[in-house]
Design a protein around this motif. Structure first.
Motif, PDB file in Angstrom:
ATOM      1  N   PHE A 128       0.854  -1.182   0.000  1.00  0.00           N
ATOM      2  CA  PHE A 128       0.000   0.000   0.000  1.00  0.00           C
ATOM      3  C   PHE A 128       0.897   1.241   0.000  1.00  0.00           C
ATOM      4  N   ASP A 129       0.584   2.216  -0.847  1.00  0.00           N
ATOM      5  CA  ASP A 129       1.397   3.440  -0.824  1.00  0.00           C
ATOM      6  C   ASP A 129       0.714   4.546  -0.030  1.00  0.00           C
ATOM      7  N   VAL A 130      -0.507   4.272   0.400  1.00  0.00           N
ATOM      8  CA  VAL A 130      -1.198   5.229   1.258  1.00  0.00           C
ATOM      9  C   VAL A 130      -2.231   4.473   2.093  1.00  0.00           C
ATOM     10  N   ALA A 131      -2.368   4.891   3.339  1.00  0.00           N
ATOM     11  CA  ALA A 131      -3.386   4.304   4.202  1.00  0.00           C
ATOM     12  C   ALA A 131      -4.271   5.433   4.710  1.00  0.00           C
ATOM     13  N   ILE A 132      -5.571   5.324   4.391  1.00  0.00           N
ATOM     14  CA  ILE A 132      -6.511   6.362   4.813  1.00  0.00           C
ATOM     15  C   ILE A 132      -7.018   6.008   6.200  1.00  0.00           C
ATOM     16  N   GLY A 133      -6.881   6.936   7.132  1.00  0.00           N
ATOM     17  CA  GLY A 133      -7.277   6.666   8.512  1.00  0.00           C
ATOM     18  C   GLY A 133      -8.382   7.603   8.965  1.00  0.00           C
ATOM     19  N   GLY A 134      -9.061   7.199  10.014  1.00  0.00           N
ATOM     20  CA  GLY A 134     -10.202   7.982  10.504  1.00  0.00           C
ATOM     21  C   GLY A 134      -9.822   8.966  11.606  1.00  0.00           C
ATOM     22  N   GLY A 135      -8.516   9.209  11.798  1.00  0.00           N
ATOM     23  CA  GLY A 135      -8.078  10.103  12.866  1.00  0.00           C
ATOM     24  C   GLY A 135      -8.657  11.502  12.702  1.00  0.00           C
ATOM     25  N   ARG A 136      -9.026  12.106  13.832  1.00  0.00           N
ATOM     26  CA  ARG A 136      -9.565  13.466  13.804  1.00  0.00           C
ATOM     27  C   ARG A 136      -8.716  14.341  14.710  1.00  0.00           C
ATOM     28  N   ARG A 137      -8.548  15.594  14.310  1.00  0.00           N
ATOM     29  CA  ARG A 137      -7.672  16.477  15.081  1.00  0.00           C
ATOM     30  C   ARG A 137      -8.247  16.818  16.448  1.00  0.00           C
ATOM     31  N   ASP A 138      -9.539  16.691  16.625  1.00  0.00           N
ATOM     32  CA  ASP A 138     -10.109  17.070  17.923  1.00  0.00           C
ATOM     33  C   ASP A 138      -9.940  15.965  18.959  1.00  0.00           C
ATOM     34  N   GLU A 139      -9.471  14.791  18.521  1.00  0.00           N
ATOM     35  CA  GLU A 139      -9.411  13.650  19.433  1.00  0.00           C
ATOM     36  C   GLU A 139      -8.356  13.807  20.510  1.00  0.00           C
ATOM     37  N   GLU A 140      -7.236  14.406  20.133  1.00  0.00           N
ATOM     38  CA  GLU A 140      -6.078  14.331  21.015  1.00  0.00           C
ATOM     39  C   GLU A 140      -5.103  15.409  20.580  1.00  0.00           C
ATOM     40  N   LYS A 141      -4.306  15.935  21.510  1.00  0.00           N
ATOM     41  CA  LYS A 141      -3.506  17.113  21.170  1.00  0.00           C
ATOM     42  C   LYS A 141      -2.373  16.854  20.188  1.00  0.00           C
ATOM     43  N   ALA A 142      -1.843  15.633  20.135  1.00  0.00           N
ATOM     44  CA  ALA A 142      -0.814  15.371  19.122  1.00  0.00           C
ATOM     45  C   ALA A 142      -1.465  15.274  17.744  1.00  0.00           C
ATOM     46  N   ARG A 143      -2.675  14.726  17.700  1.00  0.00           N
ATOM     47  CA  ARG A 143      -3.395  14.648  16.430  1.00  0.00           C
ATOM     48  C   ARG A 143      -3.757  16.037  15.897  1.00  0.00           C
ATOM     49  N   ALA A 144      -3.872  17.009  16.807  1.00  0.00           N
ATOM     50  CA  ALA A 144      -4.231  18.365  16.387  1.00  0.00           C
ATOM     51  C   ALA A 144      -3.174  18.969  15.478  1.00  0.00           C
ATOM     52  N   LYS A 145      -1.985  18.361  15.456  1.00  0.00           N
ATOM     53  CA  LYS A 145      -0.879  18.884  14.643  1.00  0.00           C
ATOM     54  C   LYS A 145      -0.759  18.125  13.329  1.00  0.00           C
ATOM     55  N   GLU A 146      -1.634  17.206  13.096  1.00  0.00           N
ATOM     56  CA  GLU A 146      -1.513  16.316  11.948  1.00  0.00           C
ATOM     57  C   GLU A 146      -1.989  16.982  10.663  1.00  0.00           C
ATOM     58  N   ARG A 147      -1.354  16.635   9.546  1.00  0.00           N
ATOM     59  CA  ARG A 147      -1.782  17.110   8.236  1.00  0.00           C
ATOM     60  C   ARG A 147      -2.870  16.194   7.674  1.00  0.00           C
ATOM     61  N   PHE A 148      -3.567  16.669   6.636  1.00  0.00           N
ATOM     62  CA  PHE A 148      -4.460  15.775   5.888  1.00  0.00           C
ATOM     63  C   PHE A 148      -3.618  14.688   5.213  1.00  0.00           C
ATOM     64  N   PHE A 149      -2.573  15.128   4.494  1.00  0.00           N
ATOM     65  CA  PHE A 149      -1.643  14.203   3.834  1.00  0.00           C
ATOM     66  C   PHE A 149      -0.386  14.154   4.696  1.00  0.00           C
ATOM     67  N   SER A 150      -0.204  13.044   5.405  1.00  0.00           N
ATOM     68  CA  SER A 150       0.877  12.957   6.374  1.00  0.00           C
ATOM     69  C   SER A 150       1.952  12.008   5.857  1.00  0.00           C
ATOM     70  N   HIS A 151       3.120  12.550   5.647  1.00  0.00           N
ATOM     71  CA  HIS A 151       4.208  11.792   5.053  1.00  0.00           C
ATOM     72  C   HIS A 151       4.854  10.843   6.070  1.00  0.00           C
ATOM     73  N   ARG A 152       5.145   9.615   5.665  1.00  0.00           N
ATOM     74  CA  ARG A 152       5.844   8.649   6.530  1.00  0.00           C
ATOM     75  C   ARG A 152       7.108   8.186   5.827  1.00  0.00           C
ATOM     76  N   ASP A 153       8.205   8.122   6.578  1.00  0.00           N
ATOM     77  CA  ASP A 153       9.457   7.687   5.960  1.00  0.00           C
ATOM     78  C   ASP A 153       9.448   6.172   5.768  1.00  0.00           C
ATOM     79  N   GLU A 154      10.575   5.618   5.311  1.00  0.00           N
ATOM     80  CA  GLU A 154      10.567   4.183   4.994  1.00  0.00           C
ATOM     81  C   GLU A 154      10.415   3.309   6.233  1.00  0.00           C
ATOM     82  N   PHE A 155      10.576   3.884   7.424  1.00  0.00           N
ATOM     83  CA  PHE A 155      10.324   3.125   8.652  1.00  0.00           C
ATOM     84  C   PHE A 155       8.896   3.341   9.155  1.00  0.00           C
ATOM     85  N   GLY A 156       8.111   4.091   8.386  1.00  0.00           N
ATOM     86  CA  GLY A 156       6.728   4.341   8.781  1.00  0.00           C
ATOM     87  C   GLY A 156       6.613   5.414   9.840  1.00  0.00           C
ATOM     88  N   GLN A 157       7.717   6.131  10.088  1.00  0.00           N
ATOM     89  CA  GLN A 157       7.708   7.100  11.192  1.00  0.00           C
ATOM     90  C   GLN A 157       7.149   8.471  10.793  1.00  0.00           C
TER      91      GLN A 157
END
Lengths: 301, 426
Positions: A128-157
């Motif tokens: 898979f080159d992209v995984a669509i998730g149901g995360g919402r920014r209002d759920e948690e303060k670290a999620r509040a910093k998340e982008r719509f398109f969130s880049h992950r390196d080859e370690f998935g980080q």
């Protein structure tokens, strides 16, 4: 009609559909992470709307901890059949059996953290080159910093301090070989928006979200569902009462609300009156102030 | 708590207002957001308890409301905001999305990011310091990104004995400074975020101020004309072609209306081919709708089988966008590697992708003085400048001033694929 079409729910819907279509256009092999919870159910509904009358251009991927509520699996299989969708299941049990993940022990043992290993393995296995998730920014303060398109390196980080700027409605899904993206179409939705939308669209929901009799016990101020594999402390006793789930995750860490809400309208009233966040019932988030950030950095949902 | 029924018709029909906040930690920005959330009862008990625990652990005397918005470990440890954080709250009148952006100079890119989708900007000024470089910078960005509404919050009025004179002086200074900027709707508000004066409740300490509170403004400012509702633009995102017996010949163009409106029966032109056709149907999941308005995601079907793919644009006869390969833009640079005048970049504009090279760097903006610098033309991290680009294929665009969707683009580095710049077409 005009009034209906400019409301906040329509605006959120328009945005999410736009994001889903960008995913389909920009990626080769997208997966939609389906947990059977309300957010992933709403995502599937939005995806149907985005591509109708075409079938979903996404594979549904379920990361199965093996500690599911039975109802979740029934709902999942029925939905997959109705949609004619492709489903792949990544099993945490297999990750443990293969020695790639180590089971936690003790009273608060949960397979929540272990899901990260299985999730990353599943993404790699099916390429898979992209995984669509149901995360919402209002759920948690670290999620509040998340982008719509969130880049992950080859370690998935996830590197929260070095995220790509995201402006207007222009999404940059370009990546190098081995990297992938997580996309969160529901970023701007709140728990209330999700339920109001479910009501507006009349989406069928698993019975777990409504009041039902259940055996449960109280731990650290949170009601947890009782299951045969759960260890009780001497001070804890199992009782049976009317509960509903406010979020649905792994059974070991999903908090229950004592509730008699048996309709969508009841649920919305209950949320409007509540003074605790929905993740307040998730013992996985209570581990430390930065529990979510730490898990997300390693590749969690 | 609200006694209203959130499942009622009115609650399913609220307007959504997106706003951004600018100012440094010292201006009390996070405290203001914390105050808005706290006084509008949008903070939950467990969040408040967590902040209380954290405040005590850090030795703060009062509850530190800033800890509500600073979500990353590094931010909490250093007491600064690093990245745009999004916050949500609702009142009985509106739903709000706050893009909380850091005010430090090195993070201009975050403010631009937050500003790009906002209807409104709140700029904070510390009443003790008055208007200074940072205020100019923030107001300039609000102007550059064409945020329709700007509210200047003169904060910490409590530390200036709630003086009307101080407030008036700051307002006059700001008006003198901002004469060069085009700000369609500008308002001033004296507040104390710490004590809550004029945030949600009218201040008893400033009887001389008779205007609305901040929350009242946020709830009532008219945002219906913030979008371009005149020039019909439909960038095609994705072509829907179900391979099924039931929908054998179905061919739909999926996208989000970027301007104006489209209706069944409209005569359209598809760019770049300039092919003409008529809208047969506008589809929205199992049903058709008579028309689609700006910002709506729909699927358009045409009466003729013409060749249209992602990156093309459906417009109406008699109202064409500019079509050009040489384009003047204002850019804001986001990357540590400065703009390479001899370099090539990937360009993303609506659903279209092309490559471009830099024709000319006209000037670099000094955002502290608003002067054009034509001597030093190095465009580095957080710099703003005017450049001319040449693209490999024509773009279909409007000026950013006219349409924030068809007038905006980003530049992507060909090697790292990072988004290196935001561009606003002049």
């Amino acid at each position: 009609m005009t009034a209906y079409r400019i409301n906040h729910l329509s605006e959120l819907e328009n945005e999410s559909i736009y994001v889903m279509r960008e995913v389909a256009a920009q990626f080769e092999n997208p997966a939609l992470l389906f947990s059977g919870g309300k957010d992933s159910i709403v995502m599937v509904h939005l995806a149907r709307k985005a591509f109708w009358p075409q079938k979903l251009p996404f594979t549904l991927a379920h990361i199965d901890t093996g500690h599911n509520f039975e109802e979740t699996l029934v709902y999942r299989d029925k939905l997959v059949e109705e949609l004619g969708a492709r489903l792949v299941v990544g099993s945490v049990q297999s990750s443990i059996d293969e020695g790639r993940a180590t089971e936690e022990s003790g009273f608060n043992a949960s397979r929540n953290v272990l899901q990260t290993v299985t999730l990353l393995d599943t993404i790699e296995k099916y390429k898979f080159d992209v995984a669509i998730g149901g995360g919402r920014r209002d759920e948690e303060k670290a999620r509040a910093k998340e982008r719509f398109f969130s880049h992950r390196d080859e370690f998935g980080q996830w590197d929260p301090k070095n995220q790509r700027p995201e402006l207007w409605n222009i999404f940059n899904g370009k990546k190098r070989v081995g990297e992938h993206f997580r996309v969160f179409p529901l970023s701007n939705w709140t728990e209330m928006d999700v339920w109001q939308y479910i009501l507006q669209e009349n989406i069928e929901m698993p019975s777990l979200y409504f009041t039902h009799r259940r055996k449960a016990f109280l731990r650290d101020g949170v009601w947890l569902a009782w299951a045969p594999f759960m260890k009780l402390k001497p001070s804890e006793t199992v009782i049976e009462d009317d509960f509903r789930c406010r979020t649905i995750g792994d059974i070991t860490c999903t908090g229950l609300s004592p509730s008699k809400a048996d309709s969508l309208v009841d649920i919305i009233r209950e949320i409007a009156a509540t003074r605790v966040t929905e993740r307040g019932g998730r013992s996985d988030d209570r581990r430390s102030e930065a529990a979510m950030e730490d898990r997300k950095r390693e590749g969690y949902f | 708590m609200f006694e209203t029924d959130f499942s009622s018709e009115a609650y399913l029909n609220m307007q959504l207002l997106r706003f951004t906040t600018a100012g440094s930690v010292d201006d009390g920005k996070s405290t203001l957001i914390g105050r808005l959330l706290y006084d509008s009862k949008s903070i939950f008990e467990d969040q408040l308890e967590a902040v209380e625990r954290d405040s005590i652990r850090r030795g703060n005397e009062q509850i530190n409301l800033a800890l509500l918005t600073d979500g990353l470990r590094a931010e909490r440890e250093q007491g600064i905001t690093i990245d745009v954080a999004y916050r949500y709250f609702a009142t009985p009148l509106r739903k709000f999305i706050i893009a909380d952006t850091p005010g430090h100079i090195q993070y201009t890119r975050n403010m631009v990011t937050g500003a790009s989708t906002s209807n409104l900007a709140l700029v904070l000024i510390d009443a003790r310091n008055g208007v200074y470089e940072q205020t100019i910078r923030h107001s300039y960005i609000a102007h550059l990104l064409q945020i329709p509404h700007l509210i200047i919050c003169v904060n910490k009025m409590d530390l200036m004995e709630y003086s009307e004179e101080t407030f008036n002086k700051i307002r006059e200074d700001f008006l003198a400074m901002s004469a060069k900027l085009s700000i369609p709707d500008l308002r001033f508000l004296p507040i104390s975020a710490l004590n809550g004066d004029n945030v949600v409740h009218p201040s008893e300490n400033m009887p001389w101020y008779t205007g609305p509170t901040l929350l009242h403004l946020l709830e009532t400012i008219d945002i219906t004309s913030d979008l371009n509702r005149i020039d019909p633009r439909f960038p095609v995102q994705y072509v829907i072609r179900p391979i099924s017996d039931e929908f054998h010949d179905y061919r739909g163009y999926a996208g989000r209306v970027a301007g104006g409106s489209f209706a069944k029966g409209d005569h359209i032109i598809a760019l770049p081919g300039m092919k003409e056709s008529t809208i047969e149907s506008i589809d929205l999941f199992e049903t058709s709708v008579p028309q689609a308005l700006t910002s709506e995601s729909v699927t358009i079907r045409l009466t003729d089988d013409i060749d249209i793919s992602r990156g093309d644009m459906i417009v109406k006869k008699g109202n064409l966008p500019s079509v050009n390969q040489e384009i003047d833009i204002m850019i804001c640079w986001f990357n540590e590697k400065p703009l390479n005048p001899a370099g090539k970049y990937i360009i993303r504009h609506t659903s279209r992708e092309a490559r471009c090279l830099i024709r000319e760097i006209d000037f670099k903006m000094d955002i502290n003085t608003l002067e054009h610098n034509r001597k030093d033309l190095t465009i580095g991290m957080n710099d703003i400048g005017k450049i001319r680009i040449k693209t490999t294929q024509p773009l279909f665009f409007d000026s950013y001033f006219k349409n924030r969707i068809t007038g905006s683009l980003v530049l992507v580095d060909e090697g790292t694929f990072e988004t290196v710049a935001a561009g606003m077409i002049i």
